[in-house]
Design an enzyme around this catalytic site. Structure first.
Site, PDB file in Angstrom:
ATOM      1  N   ASP A   1    -123.068  22.650 -16.470  1.00  0.00           N
ATOM      2  CA  ASP A   1    -123.320  24.067 -16.311  1.00  0.00           C
ATOM      3  C   ASP A   1    -123.754  24.556 -17.555  1.00  0.00           C
ATOM      4  O   ASP A   1    -123.167  25.339 -18.416  1.00  0.00           O
ATOM      5  CB  ASP A   1    -122.233  24.809 -15.579  1.00  0.00           C
ATOM      6  CG  ASP A   1    -122.594  26.215 -15.511  1.00  0.00           C
ATOM      7  OD1 ASP A   1    -123.829  26.584 -15.666  1.00  0.00           O
ATOM      8  OD2 ASP A   1    -121.947  27.030 -14.733  1.00  0.00           O
TER       9      ASP A   1
ATOM     10  N   TYR B   1    -116.362  29.214 -16.329  1.00  0.00           N
ATOM     11  CA  TYR B   1    -116.746  30.161 -15.313  1.00  0.00           C
ATOM     12  C   TYR B   1    -118.000  29.584 -14.902  1.00  0.00           C
ATOM     13  O   TYR B   1    -119.039  29.020 -15.507  1.00  0.00           O
ATOM     14  CB  TYR B   1    -117.036  31.344 -15.721  1.00  0.00           C
ATOM     15  CG  TYR B   1    -117.774  32.393 -14.673  1.00  0.00           C
ATOM     16  CD1 TYR B   1    -116.886  32.850 -13.767  1.00  0.00           C
ATOM     17  CD2 TYR B   1    -118.964  32.814 -15.114  1.00  0.00           C
ATOM     18  CE1 TYR B   1    -117.414  33.812 -12.769  1.00  0.00           C
ATOM     19  CE2 TYR B   1    -119.466  33.701 -13.962  1.00  0.00           C
ATOM     20  CZ  TYR B   1    -118.894  34.109 -12.952  1.00  0.00           C
ATOM     21  OH  TYR B   1    -119.376  35.030 -11.850  1.00  0.00           O
TER      22      TYR B   1
ATOM     23  N   LYS C   1    -129.547  32.827 -17.089  1.00  0.00           N
ATOM     24  CA  LYS C   1    -129.681  33.701 -18.225  1.00  0.00           C
ATOM     25  C   LYS C   1    -130.993  33.462 -18.983  1.00  0.00           C
ATOM     26  O   LYS C   1    -131.892  34.110 -18.445  1.00  0.00           O
ATOM     27  CB  LYS C   1    -128.260  33.385 -19.073  1.00  0.00           C
ATOM     28  CG  LYS C   1    -127.209  33.665 -18.306  1.00  0.00           C
ATOM     29  CD  LYS C   1    -126.006  34.134 -18.975  1.00  0.00           C
ATOM     30  CE  LYS C   1    -124.950  34.679 -18.051  1.00  0.00           C
ATOM     31  NZ  LYS C   1    -123.817  33.782 -17.823  1.00  0.00           N
TER      32      LYS C   1
END
Ligand SMILES: *Cc1c(COP(=O)(O)O)cnc(C)c1O
Length: 438
Positions: free
Chosen positions: A246, A151, A274
């Site tokens: 990522d 994702y 995050k």
């Protein structure tokens, strides 16, 4: 051990959810929060402190979702809170540079051998979207390669899933993404050397970049072999394509230098989100000076943001990352996690339950399977999610908050105490007994 007689009270949460459904699609501002994959309705959270959460009904939980990863220091960390409070008195946003951006950037760049320059944005999605644009602008190529089960946020280019066949154009995984966009994204299985070779043969000189999660952790925890990651590095280099890690989850989680350091592989571009904002909305992408010189205003790849480098968010990031940069932080957290996982694994082995706990750093994932390795999305058995649902309910009833889907990983923070973890082990043992009783 029998199932707990009565589910926790969700009276107030239930009322708030009913009201929220009138305001937001599905009653939420991000889909997985809607508890569609587990029993019951979402808990509305009132407060968090250290590893603990309290909901609107006054239920208390030990939290292993940790806001989906950002809270590696737990809730309401003293240093982060004080840094934010101090900045609040000076202003929330200026739309002009501040020294705080320099401070967070220097903390990151001086402690990371893989980056020379970065750009702050406001989310992981934005970081990845911008990194893809940079890769395309730099290589002057359009196609990108992503992996099934990774994702990368919700930008158009990445809401694409595999078509049928080994190497095919992707199909959109969301309504509203033009077919033409999906045709620029090739989706292949993880850990498949042949598929990758075929991609580069079929689309010679057309691939701008291959993007992979540092360690895929958004669809179970799909740990990749180091050789495979090295192979990604080699094949992209040979073909003039860029490699993007990522690291929105793995950055500042597997270590200060994330998965790049873990594999000892240098990607061309790294994206963060995050943890980097200490709980505030921050993302970033970074690369070499050479590559980053292609970003506006130095270069022709446009990217901007009204709230980018927001001073309150930067303050939180500085406070958090200053703690993470201290010697021994990650070693301690990993040791605590390993002990926790081993204890639960020992119980599972003793009971011969059909469930595995995969782990890396301070991340763990419960998979209801007897496979020793799961490295590809299609190796996850969807039916096993029914067992996760039962475990999730039993855990909530015992004051343990796991992410509301069996595809989500759990996180341990530096705020989890030995007592928190021992309580959790007992709750897990009892919950697994219920899962396997039927
Ligand atoms: C969470 C996540 C994103 C998206 O970040 P947002 O801040 O939710 O936009 C992108 N990539 C990975 C690997 C993620 O885990």
């Amino acid at each position: 051990m029998a199932k707990v007689e009565k589910d926790i009270s969700r009276e107030k949460s239930g009322q708030l959810f009913e009201e929220a459904k009138g305001y937001f699609p599905g009653g939420v501002n991000s889909p997985v929060r809607a508890f569609k994959s587990v029993y019951g309705t979402p808990l509305f959270i009132e407060r968090g402190d250290k590893a603990h959460l309290w909901d609107a009904d006054g239920n208390e939980f030990i939290d292993y979702c940790c806001s989906w990863g950002p809270l590696i220091l737990g809730h309401n960390n003293d240093a982060v809170r004080e840094a934010v409070a101090e900045q609040l008195h000076k202003g929330l946003s200026f739309g002009a540079p501040t020294a705080l951006e320099n401070k967070l950037a220097s903390l990151i760049i001086n402690n990371n051998q893989y980056l020379e320059k970065i750009r702050f944005v406001s989310s992981g999605t934005e970081a990845v979207m911008s990194a893809i644009r940079l890769a395309r602008g730099y290589t002057k190529r359009d196609k990108i390669v992503k992996f099934e089960g990774c994702y990368h946020g919700h930008s158009d280019a990445l809401l694409v899933k595999a078509g049928s066949g080994l190497v095919t154009f992707g199909e959109t995984s969301s309504a509203g993404v033009p077919k033409a966009f999906a045709e620029e994204t090739i989706v292949i299985a993880l850990n498949d050397y042949e598929a990758l070779k075929q991609v580069f043969a079929d689309f010679k000189d057309q691939i701008a970049t291959v993007i992979i999660e540092g360690v895929p952790a958004n669809n179970g925890l799909l740990m990749q072999d180091r050789e495979y990651v090295q192979f990604l590095r080699e094949i992209t280099q040979e073909n003039g394509a860029l490699l993007i890690f990522d690291e929105v989850i793995t950055g500042f989680r597997l270590g200060f230098e994330g998965a790049a350091r873990y594999y000892d592989v240098k990607p061309d571009i790294i994206t963060y989100g995050k943890i980097i904002g200490g709980g505030m909305p921050v993302g970033a992408y970074g690369a070499s000076n050479e590559l980053m010189s292609h970003i506006s205003p130095d270069g022709g790849v446009y990217q901007a943001g009204t709230l980018s480098g927001n001073p309150v968010a930067m303050s939180a990031g500085i406070a958090a990352l200053s703690i993470l940069a201290q010697d021994g932080f990650y070693e301690n957290l990993e040791a605590v996690t390993q002990k926790f996982v081993q204890e639960i694994q020992a119980y599972i082995a003793q009971k011969e339950y059909r469930v595995k706990v995969f782990t890396i750093g301070s991340i763990f994932w419960f998979a209801f399977t007897d496979q020793d390795k799961i490295q590809r999305a299609d190796e996850i058995v969807h039916e096993s999610m029914e067992q996760y649902k039962v475990m999730h309910r039993e855990l909530l009833n015992r004051g343990i908050y796991f992410g509301p889907s069996g595809y989500e990983v759990g996180f341990i923070s530096a705020a989890h105490t030995e007592e928190d973890l021992s309580k959790t082990i007992i709750a897990l043992q009892e919950s697994l007994d219920v899962v396997f009783a039927s």
